[in-house]
Design a protein around this motif. Structure first.
Motif, PDB file in Angstrom:
ATOM      1  N   UNK A  55      -3.476  -8.132  -5.227  1.00 50.21           N
ATOM      2  CA  UNK A  55      -2.981  -7.498  -4.821  1.00 50.21           C
ATOM      3  C   UNK A  55      -3.095  -5.956  -5.437  1.00 50.21           C
ATOM      4  N   UNK A  56      -2.860  -6.335  -7.192  1.00 53.63           N
ATOM      5  CA  UNK A  56      -3.429  -5.232  -8.256  1.00 53.63           C
ATOM      6  C   UNK A  56      -4.673  -5.104  -7.963  1.00 53.63           C
ATOM      7  N   UNK A  57      -6.024  -5.440  -7.351  1.00 59.50           N
ATOM      8  CA  UNK A  57      -7.163  -4.741  -7.570  1.00 59.50           C
ATOM      9  C   UNK A  57      -6.922  -4.019  -6.232  1.00 59.50           C
ATOM     10  N   UNK A  58      -6.610  -4.276  -4.916  1.00 55.31           N
ATOM     11  CA  UNK A  58      -6.957  -2.828  -3.835  1.00 55.31           C
ATOM     12  C   UNK A  58      -5.809  -2.326  -3.983  1.00 55.31           C
ATOM     13  N   UNK A  59      -3.976  -2.670  -4.463  1.00 56.49           N
ATOM     14  CA  UNK A  59      -3.241  -0.911  -5.019  1.00 56.49           C
ATOM     15  C   UNK A  59      -4.423  -0.687  -6.012  1.00 56.49           C
ATOM     16  N   UNK A  60      -4.907  -1.034  -7.103  1.00 54.68           N
ATOM     17  CA  UNK A  60      -5.557   0.202  -8.069  1.00 54.68           C
ATOM     18  C   UNK A  60      -7.057  -0.311  -7.695  1.00 54.68           C
ATOM     19  N   UNK A  61      -7.809  -0.455  -6.543  1.00 56.33           N
ATOM     20  CA  UNK A  61      -9.350  -0.057  -5.970  1.00 56.33           C
ATOM     21  C   UNK A  61      -9.894   1.481  -7.153  1.00 56.33           C
ATOM     22  N   UNK A  62      -9.117   2.274  -6.820  1.00 56.43           N
ATOM     23  CA  UNK A  62     -10.365   4.101  -7.381  1.00 56.43           C
ATOM     24  C   UNK A  62      -9.319   3.746  -8.838  1.00 56.43           C
ATOM     25  N   UNK A  93      -6.041   1.395   5.257  1.00 53.72           N
ATOM     26  CA  UNK A  93      -6.348   0.627   4.836  1.00 53.72           C
ATOM     27  C   UNK A  93      -6.817   1.866   3.710  1.00 53.72           C
ATOM     28  N   UNK A  94      -6.327   2.741   2.831  1.00 48.58           N
ATOM     29  CA  UNK A  94      -7.016   3.786   2.219  1.00 48.58           C
ATOM     30  C   UNK A  94      -5.489   3.661   0.708  1.00 48.58           C
ATOM     31  N   UNK A  95      -6.413   2.556  -0.034  1.00 46.98           N
ATOM     32  CA  UNK A  95      -5.517   2.824  -1.541  1.00 46.98           C
ATOM     33  C   UNK A  95      -6.524   3.547  -2.403  1.00 46.98           C
ATOM     34  N   UNK A  96      -8.168   4.617  -1.981  1.00 45.10           N
ATOM     35  CA  UNK A  96      -8.207   5.360  -2.615  1.00 45.10           C
ATOM     36  C   UNK A  96      -8.107   6.812  -2.983  1.00 45.10           C
ATOM     37  N   UNK A  97      -7.020   7.334  -1.796  1.00 50.45           N
ATOM     38  CA  UNK A  97      -6.319   8.263  -2.153  1.00 50.45           C
ATOM     39  C   UNK A  97      -4.944   8.591  -2.037  1.00 50.45           C
ATOM     40  N   UNK A  98      -4.238   7.278  -2.229  1.00 52.09           N
ATOM     41  CA  UNK A  98      -2.894   7.072  -3.135  1.00 52.09           C
ATOM     42  C   UNK A  98      -2.431   5.926  -3.269  1.00 52.09           C
ATOM     43  N   UNK A  99      -2.202   5.606  -4.310  1.00 53.56           N
ATOM     44  CA  UNK A  99      -1.935   4.404  -5.033  1.00 53.56           C
ATOM     45  C   UNK A  99      -0.763   3.959  -4.412  1.00 53.56           C
ATOM     46  N   UNK A 100      -0.688   3.427  -4.254  1.00 55.62           N
ATOM     47  CA  UNK A 100       0.766   2.913  -3.219  1.00 55.62           C
ATOM     48  C   UNK A 100       1.770   1.975  -4.341  1.00 55.62           C
ATOM     49  N   UNK A 101       3.117   1.933  -4.608  1.00 55.59           N
ATOM     50  CA  UNK A 101       4.178   2.014  -5.503  1.00 55.59           C
ATOM     51  C   UNK A 101       4.876   1.200  -4.673  1.00 55.59           C
TER      52      UNK A 101
END
Length: 286
Positions: free
Chosen positions: A164-171, A261-269
């Protein structure tokens, strides 16, 4: 408790308060008698992470410093550079903790400086077995749970949290030239690592990445679901804490889906209202 040890624990507690981000609500549920031990574990991992990621050192120098850090642990050596070690040693001894879980964490940070591409889920999960799963096992031992089946389910949860952290911090990871999405998953959706770097550069993704993340998130959700069986081995506030942690991880995955499915534009917290909803769900649904 002698002054040196008390000072060391205070350093760990202050560091944890300063940096603790991912599950702030759950942290409030840790019994007072356990907090100093968990703070020491957190400080140990946090400082190793800083050595692995921070500063301008090249990978070779970082690995050398991590090996030195590991030797301090194994040899129980006190060094003014690392004021948390007296508390770490006391935590390990007081709770009869398995030393390998601590050395595995350091090995994961070393691996971050040696390997940046993973071919399949087996390789990624092998990394998680060192980077994430030891934390869960340490927590279980601190709470006097030493059951192999409980360890198995804990590993599922911790690996799912790491993914989950990998997807969240993909960018962030891509900017560090780290590619945790498996290469065979990218190939399935006609993606390359260069495509991922282009997404970062343009701040835009396309349906290929969305489809790959959809599959990766489904894979991770199934791990959370299986790992939830750990709750059968827990009780009291610790059970509630772990349940909140699972629900928090699942909520992050849901938010990634909600954001197309866009963690590039926004890091979701997770926000305070998200945590309120999670707490109510746990209280009323168990």
């Amino acid at each position: 408790m002698n002054q040196t040890l008390e000072t060391s624990y205070n350093f760990c507690i202050n560091l944890a308060r300063k940096h603790y981000e991912n599950f702030p609500v759950a942290s409030l549920l840790i019994p007072k008698s356990k907090k100093k031990f968990i703070a020491a574990v957190y400080a140990f991992a946090r400082i190793a992470d800083d050595i692995a990621d921070e500063g301008d050192l090249n990978p070779k120098k970082r690995i050398e410093k991590l090996i030195e850090y590991k030797n301090h642990l194994i040899n129980k050596s006190i060094n003014a550079i690392y004021p948390h070690f007296p508390a770490v040693f006391h935590t390990i001894e007081s709770n009869s903790l398995t030393l390998k879980n601590f050395t595995d964490l350091i090995d994961a940070f070393i691996q971050d400086n040696q390997k940046n591409v993973y071919q399949d889920w087996n390789e990624v999960l092998d990394y998680c077995s060192k980077s994430a799963n030891p934390v869960g096992r340490i927590l279980l031992e601190i709470f006097e749970i030493r059951n192999e089946q409980a360890f198995f389910y804990s590993d599922k949860i911790c690996s799912a949290l790491q993914l989950t952290n990998f997807f969240q911090d993909l960018k962030i990871d891509l900017q560090r030239n780290r590619f945790y999405l498996p290469q065979n998953l990218l190939l399935k959706y006609n993606l390359t690592n260069d495509d991922l770097l282009t997404f970062v550069k343009t701040n835009q993704v396309d349906d290929r990445l969305r489809n790959a993340l959809n599959e990766a998130i489904s894979f991770t959700e199934n791990m959370f679901i299986e790992g939830k069986n750990l709750l059968d081995y827990l009780s009291g506030l610790f059970r509630l804490e772990i349940n909140l942690t699972i629900q928090g991880g699942m909520k992050v995955l849901s938010k990634i889906k909600e954001n197309n499915f866009d963690p590039i534009k926004h890091r979701l917290k997770l926000k305070k209202l998200d945590w309120l909803a999670i707490i109510l769900k746990v209280i009323f649904n168990g």
